[in-house]
Design an enzyme around this catalytic site. Structure first.
Site, PDB file in Angstrom:
ATOM      1  N   GLU A 204     -17.252   3.843 -17.729  1.00  0.00           N
ATOM      2  CA  GLU A 204     -17.961   2.410 -18.534  1.00  0.00           C
ATOM      3  C   GLU A 204     -17.201   2.151 -19.512  1.00  0.00           C
ATOM      4  O   GLU A 204     -16.973   3.006 -20.879  1.00  0.00           O
ATOM      5  CB  GLU A 204     -19.011   1.373 -18.146  1.00  0.00           C
ATOM      6  CG  GLU A 204     -20.014   2.346 -17.255  1.00  0.00           C
ATOM      7  CD  GLU A 204     -20.345   0.579 -16.708  1.00  0.00           C
ATOM      8  OE1 GLU A 204     -19.489  -0.247 -17.381  1.00  0.00           O
ATOM      9  OE2 GLU A 204     -19.936   0.560 -15.385  1.00  0.00           O
TER      10      GLU A 204
ATOM     11  N   HIS B 276     -13.272  -0.462  -9.811  1.00  0.00           N
ATOM     12  CA  HIS B 276     -14.349  -0.923  -9.377  1.00  0.00           C
ATOM     13  C   HIS B 276     -14.184  -2.339  -8.399  1.00  0.00           C
ATOM     14  O   HIS B 276     -14.875  -2.222  -7.358  1.00  0.00           O
ATOM     15  CB  HIS B 276     -15.449  -1.583  -9.827  1.00  0.00           C
ATOM     16  CG  HIS B 276     -16.918  -1.712  -9.871  1.00  0.00           C
ATOM     17  ND1 HIS B 276     -18.105  -2.348 -10.022  1.00  0.00           N
ATOM     18  CD2 HIS B 276     -17.329  -1.110  -8.605  1.00  0.00           C
ATOM     19  CE1 HIS B 276     -19.520  -2.031  -9.559  1.00  0.00           C
ATOM     20  NE2 HIS B 276     -18.891  -1.218  -8.676  1.00  0.00           N
TER      21      HIS B 276
ATOM     22  N   ASP C 177     -13.399  -5.792 -12.041  1.00  0.00           N
ATOM     23  CA  ASP C 177     -13.724  -5.146 -12.746  1.00  0.00           C
ATOM     24  C   ASP C 177     -12.844  -3.381 -12.673  1.00  0.00           C
ATOM     25  O   ASP C 177     -13.207  -3.333 -11.903  1.00  0.00           O
ATOM     26  CB  ASP C 177     -15.219  -4.847 -13.751  1.00  0.00           C
ATOM     27  CG  ASP C 177     -15.977  -3.574 -12.634  1.00  0.00           C
ATOM     28  OD1 ASP C 177     -16.553  -4.155 -11.896  1.00  0.00           O
ATOM     29  OD2 ASP C 177     -16.385  -2.430 -13.222  1.00  0.00           O
TER      30      ASP C 177
END
Length: 271
Positions: A136, A174, A184
Site C-alpha cells: 500500500e 489492484h 488503484d
C-alpha cells in the site's frame, strides 16, 4: 487552560492508538500460534464414512508468494492506514505500507494471506490474496507519488523479488486484478519508471509509430493474454489504459491502444 484541554485530548488519542496496536499485536501473535499448531498435525478427513489415511512426508516448505499487488491507500495519512489495518472490524490488511516520506512498515509476515486484493483474478489465478504480497502506498489517488516513496518501493521490490523469485511480469496493480471494482494505484502511478527498474512490464515506445498491425490481430485476446479478466470487456479496457495509457482514459480501445497491446504481447513472449 485551553492549551491544557487540547493536550489532554491529544494524550488520550495517542494512548488510544497505542491500545489499538497493542491489541492488534497480541491478536497477531495468538492467531499465528494457533496457525502454527494446526500445521503440526494432519487431521484426517472423513468422506462418506471413509477416513483418509495419513502418512506424513518430510519433504515440504511454506508456500511462497508469486505476485505483488500495488495499491494506493485512498486515506489521509499513514497513521490512518495503520489504524485501519490494526482494527479487527475493518477486515482489511496488507503486507507493507510505504508513506509519502518513504518510510516502509511491514504489517504481515510475507507468508501470511493478507486481505488486500478481494475479489480478483489475473490470468488463471482467481484468488490473488492467496498467492501475493500487498503493498500500500500512502496516497489519496489525486496526488503524485513522491520520489522517496517510489524510490523505496523499488528497493522493496528488489528485496522481495529476489527473496521469492517473483517474475517481473507478476508485479501488477489492484485495478489490473479487479477491473471495474478498483482503480488503484491511480493514473499518476509511474508504471514506466518501475518497468525501467526491472519491475512490471512496459512496451517499446520507439516502435509505437512504426508498428503495423496484422488484420487478424485480436485485441480482446491480447488483453486476456496479458492477464486481464475480459468477462466485462469495457472494465478490462479501462484498467488496461489506467496502467499503460493513463492520459487517454476511456473504456474503448484506440488504434494506439491496440498497438500498445501488440507490443506488450511481444515483450511477454520474450520472457
Amino acid at each position: 487552560m485551553r492549551y491544557f484541554k487540547y493536550l489532554v485530548i491529544l494524550l488520550a488519542l495517542v494512548s488510544c492508538s497505542k491500545d489499538i496496536y497493542r491489541v492488534s499485536k497480541t491478536s497477531y501473535k495468538k492467531q499465528a500460534k494457533v496457525l502454527g499448531k494446526s500445521l503440526k498435525y494432519i487431521q484426517p478427513d472423513t468422506l462418506n464414512n471413509k477416513v483418509i489415511t495419513v502418512i506424513e512426508s518430510q519433504n515440504f516448505s511454506l508456500r511462497k508468494p508469486n505476485f505483488i499487488v500495488i495499491h494506493h491507500t485512498d486515506q489521509d495519512s499513514c497513521e490512518e492506514t495503520y489504524r485501519t489495518f490494526a482494527l479487527k472490524q475493518t477486515q482489511v490488511s496488507s503486507h507493507y505500507v510505504i508513506c509519502d516520506d518513504g518510510t516502509v512498515t511491514q504489517m504481515l509476515n510475507d507468508m501470511l494471506r493478507g486481505w488486500h486484493a478481494g475479489n480478483s483474478s489475473w490470468r488463471s489465478v482467481t484468488d490473488l490474496n492467496s498467492v501475493s504480497i500487498g503493498i500500500e502506498l500512502d496516497n489519496d489517488g489525486e496526488e503524485p507519488f513522491s520520489y522517496a516513496q517510489i524510490n523505496n518501493l523499488i528497493w522493496l521490490l528488489e528485496n522481495l523479488t529476489e527473496k521469492y523469485n517473483i517474475p517481473k511480469q507478476n508485479i501488477i496493480g489492484h485495478a489490473d486484478v479487479a477491473p471495474g471494482r478498483k482503480t488503484d494505484p491511480s493514473a499518476l502511478f509511474p508504471w514506466k519508471i518501475l518497468a525501467e527498474s526491472g519491475f512490471g512490464i512496459w512496451y517499446d515506445e520507439t516502435k509505437l509509430d512504426s508498428v503495423k498491425l496484422d488484420e487478424n490481430f485480436n485485441s480482446t485476446k491480447a488483453l486476456s493474454f496479458i492477464g486481464y479478466n475480459i468477462s466485462n470487456l469495457e472494465n478490462a479496457i479501462y484498467s488496461f489504459k489506467l496502467h499503460f495509457n493513463p492520459t487517454e482514459l476511456s473504456d474503448t480501445l484506440t488504434e494506439k491502444d491496440k498497438k500498445i497491446l501488440y507490443l506488450l504481447e511481444e515483450e511477454l513472449l520474450k520472457l
